[in-house]
Design a protein around this motif. Structure first.
Motif, PDB file in Angstrom:
ATOM      1  N   HIS A 183      16.723  52.515  -4.221  1.00 49.77           N
ATOM      2  CA  HIS A 183      16.055  53.434  -3.317  1.00 49.77           C
ATOM      3  C   HIS A 183      16.005  52.834  -1.935  1.00 49.77           C
ATOM      4  N   ILE A 184      16.374  53.599  -0.959  1.00 51.99           N
ATOM      5  CA  ILE A 184      16.355  53.119   0.410  1.00 51.99           C
ATOM      6  C   ILE A 184      14.943  52.788   0.839  1.00 51.99           C
ATOM      7  N   GLU A 185      14.018  53.616   0.383  1.00 50.82           N
ATOM      8  CA  GLU A 185      12.622  53.444   0.826  1.00 50.82           C
ATOM      9  C   GLU A 185      12.074  52.077   0.444  1.00 50.82           C
ATOM     10  N   SER A 186      12.412  51.648  -0.783  1.00 52.55           N
ATOM     11  CA  SER A 186      11.836  50.393  -1.237  1.00 52.55           C
ATOM     12  C   SER A 186      12.380  49.224  -0.435  1.00 52.55           C
ATOM     13  N   ASN A 187      13.594  49.398   0.068  1.00 52.53           N
ATOM     14  CA  ASN A 187      14.201  48.308   0.804  1.00 52.53           C
ATOM     15  C   ASN A 187      13.553  48.036   2.138  1.00 52.53           C
ATOM     16  N   ALA A 236      10.561  48.612   2.965  1.00 49.96           N
ATOM     17  CA  ALA A 236       9.119  48.354   2.896  1.00 49.96           C
ATOM     18  C   ALA A 236       8.810  46.885   2.697  1.00 49.96           C
ATOM     19  N   LYS A 264      20.246  59.997  -0.379  1.00 51.02           N
ATOM     20  CA  LYS A 264      19.200  59.025  -0.089  1.00 51.02           C
ATOM     21  C   LYS A 264      19.396  57.732  -0.858  1.00 51.02           C
ATOM     22  N   TYR A 281      17.417  42.455  -4.388  1.00 48.07           N
ATOM     23  CA  TYR A 281      15.961  42.443  -4.432  1.00 48.07           C
ATOM     24  C   TYR A 281      15.392  43.842  -4.273  1.00 48.07           C
ATOM     25  N   SER A 311      11.365  45.585  -3.037  1.00 44.80           N
ATOM     26  CA  SER A 311      10.056  45.166  -2.556  1.00 44.80           C
ATOM     27  C   SER A 311       9.100  46.339  -2.409  1.00 44.80           C
ATOM     28  N   ALA A 371       5.063  47.431  -0.684  1.00 42.94           N
ATOM     29  CA  ALA A 371       4.011  46.996   0.230  1.00 42.94           C
ATOM     30  C   ALA A 371       2.833  47.929   0.107  1.00 42.94           C
TER      31      ALA A 371
END
Lengths: 287, 869
Positions: A21-25, A27, B440, B485, B487, B489
């Motif tokens: 997911h792009i979003e997780s990257n 963040a 996406k 990885y 991540s 937040a």
């Protein structure tokens, strides 16, 4: 056989497939938070001054241009704030980025180029009552000091001029080591002006000293359409006196490298010109 | 009553004499609130000239004194947001209470177009001409002056303390990681703007999705479509003892479709030009995969020692560097690039070395005089194809690298020995990456495969024995690496989960041919190693403090096969290596930092070389064939105080480090022949370190004084000749520095270093202790009387104790003059004016003591002329 198997296995593993997911990257970093502020008044009128500083008298060969800033004067009911437009923009961008949930590093990366050359001074006239609070920076700290709010004694003459469409009267004074000529308008009945200048029957729209080293020229006057607070930051600052601050600033300008290098904050050497004396011409020359 | 009379008389008198009127009162709004800041002004009713005015104070009060002979006065009270009130009063002292009616603020709004801000996105453009001064030659000199940019000697660039991720010329990445060639050579005059692209994402498909947080540098050329190349030519020569030369030629040609940089440099003046081919790190993953896993040979690092002295003083070299870089744009998004580098570096060294080995009954002293010659040739070629469009990214780069390194020494000690190392290294590496954007989601495939081969050899010949000793080794290495990885937040916390897999397949085949032929000397091993890492990192960030917890889980799978014995051993272990660190701000002046970490690791194929390996003509190495396992822990605490108002700075830190290994190194001498081996026995090494720094700037004399102090204690157990000794080494040093700006044109720097080294060896009942002092001092002055002319003087003094009663004391001096005229620049350097011949120093290493004496470059004068075209 085993060797071949291991080789094939390792080849397969390295060509691994990542679908993420792009979003997780994005963040990854810590999101920005709004810096805490104290609202001390609200803006009734806001003006912008072009503030220019030179070193050396006009038409002399050693005259040097030291910088130009667009300074906003936000006048409230009791308190007024005089600060750089770029710093003001930086604050509002920071707020916007914080709302978007952007991380601190990216936000700084976006903002830093915008604030290059900005003046770091913030003047709060009549805060606290009867005093002027000045906030300023010397790398890498923010300092704050108070002094009595004293208006200069002006001699008003009958000369007039039109600035920004306002008829202005001329006034003269000697203030903190410089002889100023100021132009103020009675059409804006506010006893205020750029920097520490004030005390006339109307707003000062232009001021210049007799050596033409320091000049302030009004370039915009606006009434905010919504409630704009005048705030002072709650962030860490070092409380000091005007005298100590000015001595420190003077020494910093004389030899920035000695100051910065010794702090141990910058690793890997300083640029070659860091120890060069910076031209410095404070607006305020005497007490 | 009496006072009132006096007052009235006083008022009357003053009225009569000066016609003074006092008008006081207050200003309120219709609600009865006092109006602070209201302006009350008095004008005469005949003309409109202001006679006097006052600003109402915070109680809305005002008091005005008027000296004017007029019968009536006009009083005006005004304040923004209120209707201005005008009344006419008679000219006599009186009390006035004014009430203002509020109204909507109505003023003419004015906006004069200001020249303030231009939206420049993420790119900052710096005009070269505004930073340029007369001393600047290359673009590196300009970059150094741009705020936030640091440039190292080899040309590496950092922006805001972080390494840049690309170096572009006209938007094209020509030099990849060897961009130091451009930093140190592109002439200033060829460039108009230096652009700093912040948050540069070199992969277009990832733009606006993944933030890199890194900057790139782009050079905007004066002529982006040039017909004739630009560059520099520099020629220099010198003497007198031997003929000295240096020659540089650099050319850059750029147009819309193609870019080329070619450079050739040669010198024998002791200048280390090979450093320009250094691969600069472009991002962290590069560093992890290529540098840390660089090839290990069996001999260890058989290069030269670096004495604690400036390289230019002892480096006798003959070096040639040639580089050719070319880039073609095949269409709008795709390009083909070719980079080739060649280096040949010959270094000579003449040393005298005395090694003292502490043995149970006596001390073994070996004297060796050696003449060594290190010849290093290096060639590499990199072919890269990149297709970088907004929808996808495809890149493949193939790298071929070959190093031929030869170290030839002729040693005179008890025997005469000729020793020759051949240390070639061949590497073939392919790096492939494909990224595709699908809505996406991202699709990211990457693969790094590297094969390297190191056929190493050592031949040693003693003149007393006709047979020679020789050691051969073949090392083959296949390495692959993957990392990824995710991540998350939330609030003040971030959690990052890293995954990684490293694979190494190695084989080592070594043969020792010894004259005694009794020693077993064949190793033939194969190994495969997998390391799988899952690493959660938790970060907590507040305004005054922050903390990070890092808990990597590492699964090792190592399999080692011995071909000779036809046995195979498998090892697997799961290690958890937690670490913790925190920062806390006690006061804006004072900060504390602390950290703790614990880690475990295991060895590799090198632990299983259980047959003898000759590593030098008098050292043999053998391992016990047991896998090494290490446990490490470290803790540190530091305090930082800085008071910029009094220009006083102070910091101090303390650190403790311990490591426990299941194997102990032992050293045994048979005659002058040492055998280094490992023995299964737990051994722990303790290190304590303390350092402190204090600095003060004295403004009156524009001078900075600083003093740093260091103390380190290293405690361990060592085995020599079968006897175990506790050993401690203590190093204490003191380092005062004075930097002074005497005038705007004259600078002086002084620095000194006082070092005391102590070695303590424990014996059954007592211990022996030895200690040495070293003092070095350096004074540097620069004087620039005009913009064209510059002078440099450097004086140095070194004092080294060799034994308790003998010492060496040396003084050095250098002088430099430079003059610049248009495109020409001339520089004269006179080095080692006192013509010092050699330099001696002593260093302790565990139970052993080494004394070195180096031959130095003689007094030399070099004249250089450079021309920019």
């Amino acid at each position: 056989m085993k060797k071949t198997y291991i080789l094939l296995l390792s080849l397969f593993i390295v060509s691994n497939l990542q679908a993420q997911h792009i979003e997780s990257n994005s963040a990854e970093k810590v999101p920005l938070t709004k810096s805490p502020r104290i609202i001390i008044d609200t803006v009734s009128i806001q003006c912008a001054y072009q503030q220019r500083i030179f070193l050396g008298k006009k038409d002399t060969p050693e005259r040097k241009f030291l910088g130009e800033n667009i300074m906003k004067l936000q006048i409230g009911k009791q308190i007024s704030k005089y600060w750089d437009e770029k710093v003001m923009l930086q604050d509002s961008l920071m707020d916007a980025y914080a709302e978007q949930g952007m991380d601190g590093i990216s936000a700084l990366n976006k903002i830093m180029p915008q604030t290059k050359g900005a003046s770091t001074i913030k003047l709060f006239k009549n805060y606290p009552n009867g005093k002027i609070t000045t906030e300023d920076r010397i790398p890498f700290d923010t300092y704050r000091y108070e002094e009595d709010f004293i208006s200069p004694n002006w001699t008003i003459s009958t000369d007039t001029i039109t600035i920004c469409g306002y008829v202005c009267n001329k006034a003269a004074t000697t203030f903190r080591g410089r002889n100023y000529t100021a132009w103020f308008t009675n059409d804006i009945p506010l006893s205020n002006g750029p920097w520490k200048l004030s005390g006339l029957t109307g707003l000062i729209l232009r001021a210049i000293d007799d050596k033409q080293e320091v000049s302030f020229e009004c370039i915009s006057i606006e009434i905010p359409q919504k409630v704009v607070p005048i705030y002072i930051e709650k962030n860490d600052y070092l409380k000091t006196t005007k005298k100590t601050f000015e001595n420190t600033k003077k020494e910093y300008m004389k030899n920035p490298a000695a100051f910065v290098g010794m702090s141990g904050l910058i690793k890997g050497g300083l640029p070659a010109n860091a120890s060069k004396k910076r031209a410095y011409n404070p607006i305020e020359l005497t007490e | 009553m009496k006072e009132r009379w006096i007052f009235i008389v006083f008022v009357l008198v003053s009225l009569c004499v000066q016609g003074q009127t006092i008008i006081e009162g207050s200003v309120k709004n219709e609600k009865g609130n006092y109006l602070e800041g209201a302006i009350v002004s008095i004008t005469s009713d005949t003309d409109n000239n202001i006679i006097g005015y006052k600003i109402a104070d915070n109680k809305g009060c005002f008091r005005l004194q008027i000296n004017r002979n007029a019968s009536n006065l006009k009083v005006t009270a005004s304040l923004l947001g209120y209707r201005t009130k005008q009344t006419t009063i008679s000219n006599k002292s009186q009390n006035l209470n004014l009430v203002l009616q509020s109204k909507e603020i109505q003023i003419k709004e004015v906006i004069v177009k200001s020249s303030a801000l231009k939206q420049r996105g993420d790119t900052l453009a710096y005009s070269v001409s505004s930073f340029k001064s007369r001393g600047d030659r290359t673009i590196g000199d300009i970059l150094k002056k741009i705020p936030g940019i640091e440039v190292s000697k080899s040309g590496a660039i950092k922006y805001n303390g972080e390494a840049i991720n690309k170096f572009y010329i006209e938007g094209m990445d020509l030099l990849d990681s060897k961009y130091g060639i451009a930093t140190n050579n592109v002439p200033v005059d060829a460039v108009t703007n230096v652009e700093v692209i912040e948050n540069n994402q070199p992969i277009k498909a990832l733009k606006n999705f993944i933030e890199t947080g890194k900057a790139a540098i782009n050079l905007k050329l004066k002529n982006g479509n040039m017909k004739v190349p630009v560059g520099t030519i520099r020629l220099g020569c010198g003497g007198p003892e031997s003929f000295l030369w240096n020659f540089d030629a650099f050319a850059l040609q750029a147009n819309k479709k193609r870019q080329t940089i070619a450079m050739y440099k040669t010198c024998n003046t002791g200048n280390d030009i090979a450093a320009e081919l250094t691969e600069q790190s472009l991002n962290i993953s590069d560093m992890e995969s290529s540098d840390l896993n660089s090839q290990k040979g069996i001999f260890g690092s058989e290069t030269f020692n670096n004495p604690p002295l400036e390289k230019e003083r002892y480096l006798f070299n003959k070096a040639h560097v040639l580089t050719l870089n070319s880039l073609w744009k095949t269409n709008k998004d795709s390009q083909f690039r070719f980079n080739a580098n060649y280096l040949r570096d010959v270094r000579d060294e003449t040393t005298q070395k005395t090694s003292s080995y502490f043995l149970p009954n006596d001390t073994l002293v070996i004297n060796e005089q050696s003449k060594q010659c290190l010849t290093r040739s290096y060639a590499d070629g990199l072919f890269t194809y990149t297709d970088n469009s907004a929808a996808h990214f495809l890149s493949n780069s193939l790298k071929i690298k070959a190093i031929w390194s030869n170290l030839n020494s002729s040693i005179e000690g008890t025997n005469r020995v000729i020793q020759n190392y051949d240390l070639p290294e061949y590497t073939l590496q392919n790096n492939f990456r494909f990224v595709k954007k699908m809505g996406k989601r991202l699709f990211d495939i990457s693969s790094l495969i590297r094969y390297s081969s190191l056929p190493q050899a050592l031949v040693a010949q003693r003149d007393t024995i006709t047979l020679e000793q020789s050691q051969d080794a073949r090392i083959g290495n296949l390495f692959t690496d993957t990392k990824s990885y995710i991540s998350f937040a939330k609030g003040h916390s971030t959690l990052k989960l890293k995954f990684g897999l490293e694979t190494t397949i190695q084989n080592i085949n070594s043969t020792l041919a010894d004259y005694t032929s009794t020693i077993k000397g064949i190793n033939d091993l194969q190994s495969s190693n997998f390391e799988f890492t899952v690493n959660p990192i938790y970060n907590y960030l507040r305004r005054k403090w922050s903390a990070q917890i890092n808990v990597p889980f590492v699964q090792h799978l190592l399999s080692v096969k011995s071909i000779i014995q036809n046995t195979s051993n498998n090892y697997s272990a799961l290690y958890i290596n937690p670490s913790f660190n925190f920062n806390y701000e006690i006061h804006p002046f004072c900060k504390v930092r602390g950290s703790y970490s614990y880690s475990q690791d295991m060895g590799d194929i090198m632990d299983f070389l259980d047959s003898n390996i000759l590593t030098s003509y008098r050292t043999m190495r053998i391992t016990s064939g047991i896998l090494s396992k290490t446990k490490k822990s470290s803790s540190s605490l530091s305090l930082n105080y800085r008071n910029p108002l009094s220009a006083l700075f102070f910091n101090t830190s303390i650190m403790y480090f311990s490591s426990t290994k299941n194997l102990m190194n032992t050293q045994k001498f048979i005659g002058d022949q040492a055998v280094i081996s490992t023995k299964e026995q737990n051994s722990t090494n303790h290190v304590w370190m303390w350092e402190a720094y204090t600095g003060k700037y004295v403004a009156d004399i524009t001078t900075t004084f600083s003093l740093s102090a260091n103390y380190s204690l290293n405690k361990m157990k060592m085995q020599q000749q079968g006897v175990e000794y506790p050993v401690s080494m203590i190093i204490t040093s003191l380092n005062p520095v004075i930097n002074s700006k005497i005038t705007e044109h004259l600078f002086a720097d002084y620095q000194a270093e006082l070092i005391n080294s102590k070695q303590k060896i424990g014996l059954p009942k007592q211990y022996t202790e030895s200690s040495l002092n070293q003092i070095s001092q350096k004074l540097k002055c620069s004087y620039y009387p005009t913009k064209e002319l510059g002078f440099n003087v450097q004086v140095e003094h070194l004092y080294n104790e060799i034994t308790k009663s003998t010492f060496s004391s040396l003084a050095f001096a250098n002088l430099g003059i430079s003059y610049k005229f248009k495109q020409l620049e001339c520089a004269i350097n006179y080095n080692n004016i006192f013509n010092q011949k050699d330099y001696s120093y002593v260093s302790y290493s565990g139970l052993d003591t080494y004394r070195y004496s180096y031959k130095l470059r003689p007094a030399e004068i070099v004249i250089n002329i450079s021309f920019r075209y």
